[in-house]
Scaffold this motif. Structure first.
Motif, PDB file in Angstrom:
ATOM      1  N   GLU A  24       0.898  -0.995   0.287  1.00  0.00           N
ATOM      2  CA  GLU A  24      -0.069   0.092  -0.058  1.00  0.00           C
ATOM      3  C   GLU A  24       1.046   1.222   0.050  1.00  0.00           C
ATOM      4  OE1 GLU A  24      -2.611   2.638   3.133  1.00  0.00           O
ATOM      5  OE2 GLU A  24      -1.826   0.524   3.941  1.00  0.00           O
ATOM      6  N   ALA A  28      -3.759   3.334  -1.371  1.00  0.00           N
ATOM      7  CA  ALA A  28      -3.987   2.706  -2.264  1.00  0.00           C
ATOM      8  C   ALA A  28      -3.214   1.545  -2.510  1.00  0.00           C
ATOM      9  CB  ALA A  28      -4.149   3.528  -3.896  1.00  0.00           C
ATOM     10  N   LEU A  51      -6.531  -0.511   5.053  1.00  0.00           N
ATOM     11  CA  LEU A  51      -6.601  -0.700   3.838  1.00  0.00           C
ATOM     12  C   LEU A  51      -5.999  -2.373   3.653  1.00  0.00           C
ATOM     13  CD1 LEU A  51      -7.039  -0.622   0.949  1.00  0.00           C
ATOM     14  CD2 LEU A  51      -5.006   0.819   0.448  1.00  0.00           C
ATOM     15  N   ASP A  71     -13.056  -4.775  -4.473  1.00  0.00           N
ATOM     16  CA  ASP A  71     -13.598  -3.494  -4.108  1.00  0.00           C
ATOM     17  C   ASP A  71     -12.346  -3.019  -3.158  1.00  0.00           C
ATOM     18  OD1 ASP A  71     -14.777  -1.188  -4.147  1.00  0.00           O
ATOM     19  OD2 ASP A  71     -16.243  -1.847  -2.330  1.00  0.00           O
ATOM     20  N   LEU A  72     -11.164  -2.434  -4.125  1.00  0.00           N
ATOM     21  CA  LEU A  72     -10.037  -1.752  -3.268  1.00  0.00           C
ATOM     22  C   LEU A  72      -9.700  -0.836  -4.112  1.00  0.00           C
ATOM     23  CD1 LEU A  72      -8.206  -5.158  -2.723  1.00  0.00           C
ATOM     24  CD2 LEU A  72      -9.425  -3.578  -0.828  1.00  0.00           C
ATOM     25  N   PRO A  73      -9.346   0.335  -3.393  1.00  0.00           N
ATOM     26  CA  PRO A  73      -8.449   1.416  -4.203  1.00  0.00           C
ATOM     27  C   PRO A  73      -7.098   1.011  -4.836  1.00  0.00           C
ATOM     28  CG  PRO A  73      -8.256   2.089  -1.956  1.00  0.00           C
ATOM     29  CD  PRO A  73      -9.113   0.552  -1.916  1.00  0.00           C
ATOM     30  N   ARG A  75      -3.765   1.779  -7.398  1.00  0.00           N
ATOM     31  CA  ARG A  75      -3.145   2.699  -8.184  1.00  0.00           C
ATOM     32  C   ARG A  75      -1.611   2.053  -8.791  1.00  0.00           C
ATOM     33  NH1 ARG A  75      -2.227   6.381  -4.310  1.00  0.00           N
ATOM     34  NH2 ARG A  75      -4.257   7.375  -4.701  1.00  0.00           N
TER      35      ARG A  75
END
Length: 171
Positions: A24, A28, A51, A71-73, A75
């Protein structure tokens, strides 16, 4: 070149395909590594966060057969072209496969661009969640996978997709 996302934290989680390290940065998920180690490194703090705890929960549900969509942010760091390919990966439904050529066509690329799509697919920094394992060769065979073809086959079997090895076992 993407800017530095700042300090990172990671959490190692077990799965049917081995230890995975979820990384992380800046709120994200930026990477999932295969063959994770449980020892720390100077660049990563191995601790939980809300997270990382959620990512661990969702991965555990996926490997238990109870989750089909993450359903995770996210990047993922990459070129614009790579991110376009990874955006398409995110749309491939659980339990299905597609081809490199289909992704190239979906992106409006010229014939023969499937190799470039394959290279971008292979550079996916967030495997499993961005399901690059769902991309197969034009003839349906399993082709390269950064985590190894055995892991790719295991992920597809987990999703109920028969691989050519499974087909061979039937006869």
């Amino acid at each position: 070149m993407p800017s530095d996302p700042g300090p990172t934290r990671s959490l190692v989680t077990g799965s049917s395909i081995g230890l995975l390290e979820v990384v992380e940065a800046a709120g994200a998920v930026v990477m999932i590594r295969f063959d994770a180690s449980t020892t720390g490194s100077p660049q990563h703090e191995h601790v939980g966060s809300p997270l990382l705890t959620e990512a661990h929960r969702q991965l555990a549900e996926y490997f238990a057969g109870r989750r089909r969509v993450f359903d995770l942010p996210l990047r993922p760091a990459g070129t614009d072209f790579q991110r376009r390919v990874w955006d398409v990966l995110a749309t491939i439904p659980w339990g299905t496969t597609t081809t490199y050529g289909w992704i190239a066509d979906r992106l409006g690329l010229p014939p023969g661009a499937s190799r470039a799509v394959g290279a971008a697919n292979g550079a996916n920094p967030i495997p499993v969640v961005l399901p690059c394992h769902r991309v197969v060769g034009a003839d349906g065979t399993l082709t390269g996978y950064a985590g190894g073809l055995e892991r790719k086959a295991e992920l597809l079997r987990l999703e109920g997709v028969a691989t050519e090895a499974d087909q061979g076992a039937l006869f």
